[in-house]
Design an enzyme around this catalytic site. Structure first.
Site, mmCIF file in Angstrom:
data_model
loop_
_atom_site.group_PDB
_atom_site.id
_atom_site.type_symbol
_atom_site.label_atom_id
_atom_site.label_comp_id
_atom_site.label_asym_id
_atom_site.label_seq_id
_atom_site.Cartn_x
_atom_site.Cartn_y
_atom_site.Cartn_z
ATOM 1 N N CYS A 1 0.808 -1.230 0.000
ATOM 2 C CA CYS A 1 0.000 0.000 0.000
ATOM 3 C C CYS A 1 0.837 1.274 0.000
ATOM 4 C CB CYS A 1 -0.899 0.027 1.227
ATOM 5 S SG CYS A 1 0.064 -0.016 2.743
ATOM 6 N N ASP B 1 2.399 2.532 2.592
ATOM 7 C CA ASP B 1 2.401 3.210 3.894
ATOM 8 C C ASP B 1 3.733 3.020 4.628
ATOM 9 O OD1 ASP B 1 -0.082 4.238 3.559
ATOM 10 O OD2 ASP B 1 -1.115 2.547 4.490
ATOM 11 N N CYS C 1 -2.657 2.690 7.906
ATOM 12 C CA CYS C 1 -4.096 2.636 8.147
ATOM 13 C C CYS C 1 -4.392 2.231 9.598
ATOM 14 C CB CYS C 1 -4.696 1.598 7.213
ATOM 15 S SG CYS C 1 -4.075 -0.044 7.627
ATOM 16 N N CYS D 1 -0.839 -5.390 6.544
ATOM 17 C CA CYS D 1 -0.573 -4.254 7.442
ATOM 18 C C CYS D 1 0.223 -4.694 8.660
ATOM 19 C CB CYS D 1 -1.877 -3.610 7.896
ATOM 20 S SG CYS D 1 -2.993 -3.264 6.537
HETATM 21 FE FE1 FES Z 1 -1.242 0.392 4.392
HETATM 22 FE FE2 FES Z 1 -2.642 -0.918 6.158
HETATM 23 S S1 FES Z 1 -3.306 -0.242 4.217
HETATM 24 S S2 FES Z 1 -0.591 -0.321 6.280
#
Ligand code: FES
Length: 258
Positions: free
Chosen positions: A38, A40, A63, A107
């Site tokens: 993702c 992140d 998230c 995640c």
């Molecule tokens: Fe990116 Fe959960 S969607 S860490």
């Protein structure tokens, strides 16, 4: 996705994340990882004492599941030895949270990987510290130009401080004696630079305080790579270990104690 698909524990850690923040210091390892799925980011910090994780903090641009898993990882890691903590798996984290929706399992990678990265960073830092201290003690590396200018700007011993009158003088960290010399030199010249590869001065508290309160300019995390000049010392090439940068410094004398 409905919130009911998340366990109560996930929701609790998401709403009240534990151990949010950052840590700083010599005994802190920092882990930084990005989630390839993702994009992140997660940062996790561990403070270690006697090989045990005494404190742990995290911050993330992830998230809700990333927040919950990171919060849980910090709880699981705190108090464990670093050898135990490195064994914490993504699955352990998800299990402790009573599971995550399959689509959110990636995640939990972020938190567990950030913990591993922080432990690796802590171990690397400790290893570097030992190597640098060894180097100071044993003077392993010969500096280019050291022999060429010996006793003509480069000195292995300092007997007559008046030789350095008004000279821009650089002293390399070779333990307590070199610190004492740097402080004494400030009585004879306004420009004294102390170069140490360490992040902080390694000396007894009094000497350390005296050095820090003196007019000696301290270059931390730095090494001398080369002493340059035609017939006499004109400059030195410094390597900044932290910034990974080289730069030149105009200097007249260099003290390299044996
Ligand atoms: Fe990116 Fe959960 S969607 S860490």
């Amino acid at each position: 996705m409905k919130s009911t698909r998340y366990s109560e524990k996930v929701l609790d850690h998401f709403r009240n994340p534990r151990n949010v923040g950052t840590l700083k210091g010599e005994d802190v390892g920092t882990g930084r990882v990005g989630n390839p799925v993702c994009g992140d980011l997660m940062e996790l910090y561990i403070k270690v004492k006697n090989n045990k994780i005494k404190d742990v903090k995290f911050r993330t641009f992830g998230c809700g599941s990333a927040i919950a898993t990171a919060s849980m990882v910090t709880e699981l890691a705190k108090g464990k030895s670093i050898d135990e903590a490195i064994k914490i798996t993504r699955k352990d984290v998800a299990d402790e949270l009573d599971g995550l929706p399959p689509i959110k399992m990636h995640c939990s990678n972020l938190a567990a990987d950030a913990l591993k990265d922080a432990i690796k960073n802590y171990k690397d830092k400790q290893k570097l510290k030992v190597e640098v201290k060894e180097e100071i003690r044993e003077h392993k590396e010969e500096i280019t130009g050291e022999k060429k200018f010996l006793n003509r700007g480069v000195y292995n011993i300092v007997k007559d401080f008046s030789l350095f009158k008004d000279k821009r003088t650089l002293v390399l960290d070779r333990g307590d004696k070199s610190i004492e010399i740097a402080i004494e030199l400030t009585k004879h010249t306004p420009r004294v630079v102390f170069v140490t590869p360490l992040k902080d001065i390694s000396a007894n508290t009094n000497l350390k305080t005296e050095l820090k309160q003196s007019d000696v300019k301290i270059l931390y995390e730095s090494k001398i790579l080369e002493i340059k000049g035609l017939n006499e010392v004109e400059k030195v090439l410094i390597y900044d270990l932290n910034e990974d940068e080289k730069y030149e410094l105009y200097i007249d004398s260099v003290v390299l104690l044996l």
